[in-house]
Enzyme design. Structure first.
Site, PDB file in Angstrom:
ATOM      1  N   LYS A   6      52.665-102.148  -1.790  1.00 46.00           N
ATOM      2  CA  LYS A   6      53.480-103.152  -1.105  1.00 46.00           C
ATOM      3  C   LYS A   6      53.558-104.426  -1.925  1.00 46.00           C
ATOM      4  O   LYS A   6      54.611-105.045  -2.040  1.00 46.00           O
ATOM      5  CB  LYS A   6      52.882-103.485   0.271  1.00 46.00           C
ATOM      6  CG  LYS A   6      53.126-102.432   1.321  1.00 46.00           C
ATOM      7  CD  LYS A   6      52.334-102.741   2.588  1.00 46.00           C
ATOM      8  CE  LYS A   6      52.301-101.514   3.488  1.00 46.00           C
ATOM      9  NZ  LYS A   6      51.287-101.584   4.524  1.00 46.00           N
ATOM     10  N   GLN A  51      47.487-104.053   8.526  1.00 46.67           N
ATOM     11  CA  GLN A  51      47.447-102.664   8.059  1.00 46.67           C
ATOM     12  C   GLN A  51      46.717-101.770   9.065  1.00 46.67           C
ATOM     13  O   GLN A  51      45.636-102.109   9.546  1.00 46.67           O
ATOM     14  CB  GLN A  51      46.749-102.613   6.689  1.00 46.67           C
ATOM     15  CG  GLN A  51      46.685-101.242   6.060  1.00 46.67           C
ATOM     16  CD  GLN A  51      48.048-100.693   5.664  1.00 46.67           C
ATOM     17  OE1 GLN A  51      48.938-101.435   5.263  1.00 46.67           O
ATOM     18  NE2 GLN A  51      48.220 -99.391   5.802  1.00 46.67           N
ATOM     19  N   ASP A 104      56.696-105.164  11.330  1.00 45.22           N
ATOM     20  CA  ASP A 104      56.424-103.770  11.684  1.00 45.22           C
ATOM     21  C   ASP A 104      57.172-103.366  12.954  1.00 45.22           C
ATOM     22  O   ASP A 104      57.204-102.176  13.298  1.00 45.22           O
ATOM     23  CB  ASP A 104      54.927-103.577  11.948  1.00 45.22           C
ATOM     24  CG  ASP A 104      54.200-102.894  10.807  1.00 45.22           C
ATOM     25  OD1 ASP A 104      54.846-102.164  10.046  1.00 45.22           O
ATOM     26  OD2 ASP A 104      52.972-103.100  10.704  1.00 45.22           O
TER      27      ASP A 104
HETATM   28  N1  GUN Z   1      49.664 -97.797   7.856  1.00 41.84           N
HETATM   29  C1  GUN Z   1      50.433 -96.769   7.432  1.00 41.84           C
HETATM   30  N2  GUN Z   1      51.738 -97.051   7.618  1.00 41.84           N
HETATM   31  C2  GUN Z   1      51.790 -98.285   8.176  1.00 41.84           C
HETATM   32  C3  GUN Z   1      52.865 -99.134   8.589  1.00 41.84           C
HETATM   33  O1  GUN Z   1      54.052 -98.808   8.513  1.00 41.84           O
HETATM   34  N3  GUN Z   1      52.505-100.326   9.123  1.00 41.84           N
HETATM   35  C4  GUN Z   1      51.212-100.711   9.244  1.00 41.84           C
HETATM   36  N4  GUN Z   1      50.958-101.901   9.782  1.00 41.84           N
HETATM   37  N5  GUN Z   1      50.199 -99.960   8.856  1.00 41.84           N
HETATM   38  C5  GUN Z   1      50.490 -98.749   8.323  1.00 41.84           C
END
Ligand code: GUN
Length: 289
Positions: free
Chosen positions: A59, A103, A126
């Site tokens: 990311k 996360q 998200d």
């Molecule tokens: N962990 C795996 N995929 C995601 C996601 O799309 N958002 C978040 N916050 N955690 C994740």
């Protein structure tokens, strides 16, 4: 009889992502040239789960390439829920932060629904805050979860019609299964949501003209469950004998499905791309860029 005579389109999620990220980078560049500060995404990581650490690295790199600043708050695996909420609240108050992502998965002591509800809904990249989840249910605009957005982007870019088609979603998670079901419904598909208690699962899956598999069980969807010509979107990620595999038996689906996402370079790059897009949109809404 098997129906393996067909050519299956294998989705190139990296190529689709590159195109979208190029557009995002131009938007950011124009805003910055006009005098705005760059967008900023803050990521909160609790603990040091290796998969999460590697996602976050990806990311951060992706943010840098489109001109988004990234910040990271690392908390120990032993952090209390109150500590996580305090970190989120400090980011809510910070006028220099446009998007906040905590996360997942979180350690057991921290309830993900409490954390989602603590995020400023305008910074919720998200799309998991109850207000934004409610907006989706109500058909109102708002940030949508990234993986479902990426799935719709793949289907649209490949010209897969949704209106009136039978879509089957495997899995009912708050982050993929439920929101993607609603988004397919919004596009006038006829949607069936299957889960661990579904009876006659293989028969339900065989009805799917569009199949979204998001359960995280390696190769549970066999080749003979797939309707010939179906569009198959595989969100599952498991590691078997050191190899990345999806929820669908990819090799068995080739020659049967009309279109399929591969375990690597399929949906994954789109999820990150949609996170970038949600961040740029939150930044534009905040700064009017
Ligand atoms: N962990 C795996 N995929 C995601 C996601 O799309 N958002 C978040 N916050 N955690 C994740």
């Amino acid at each position: 009889m098997s129906d393996r005579g067909r050519t299956t389109v294998v989705v190139d999620g990296k190529a689709i992502s590159a195109e979208i990220r190029g557009g995002l980078a131009s938007q950011v560049r124009r805003g910055v040239e006009a005098g705005l500060r760059p967008p900023c995404l803050a990521v909160v990581l609790v603990g040091d789960d290796p998969a999460s650490t590697s996602y976050i690295k990806g990311k951060r790199r992706a943010c840098g390439r489109v001109g988004i600043e990234s910040r990271e708050i690392d908390l120990a695996a032993t952090a209390s829920e109150a500590e996580v909420l305090a970190a989120v609240e400090s980011l809510n108050r910070d006028a220099g932060v446009d998007g906040i992502l905590v996360q997942l998965p979180l350690p057991k002591a921290v309830r993900p629904e409490r954390v989602a509800a603590a995020i400023d809904p305008a910074k919720d990249v998200d799309g998991l805050h109850p207000l934004n989840a409610g907006r989706l249910v109500a058909g109102l605009p708002g940030p949508r979860p990234c993986t479902p957005l990426g799935i719709l982007e793949i289907l649209d870019r490949h010209g897969v019609a949704l209106e009136g088609r039978r879509a089957v979603v495997l899995g009912r998670s708050a982050i993929v299964g439920k929101p993607v079901s609603l988004m397919l419904l919004e596009r006038n598909a006829t949607v069936t949501v299957c889960h661990s208690r579904t009876r006659d699962l293989a028969d339900r899956v065989r009805e799917a003209e569009v199949l979204v598999a998001a359960v995280g069980r390696a190769r549970m969807v066999r080749g003979d469950w797939i309707r010939p010509g179906a569009a198959v979107i595989d969100v599952g990620v498991s590691v078997v004998d050191g190899q990345l595999v999806g929820d669908v038996d990819f090799e068995a689906a080739l020659g049967v499905a009309g279109l399929i996402t591969p375990p690597r370079g399929g949906v994954g790059p789109l999820t990150i791309t949609m996170l970038l897009r949600n961040t740029v949109e939150a930044w534009r809404a905040r700064l009017g860029g």
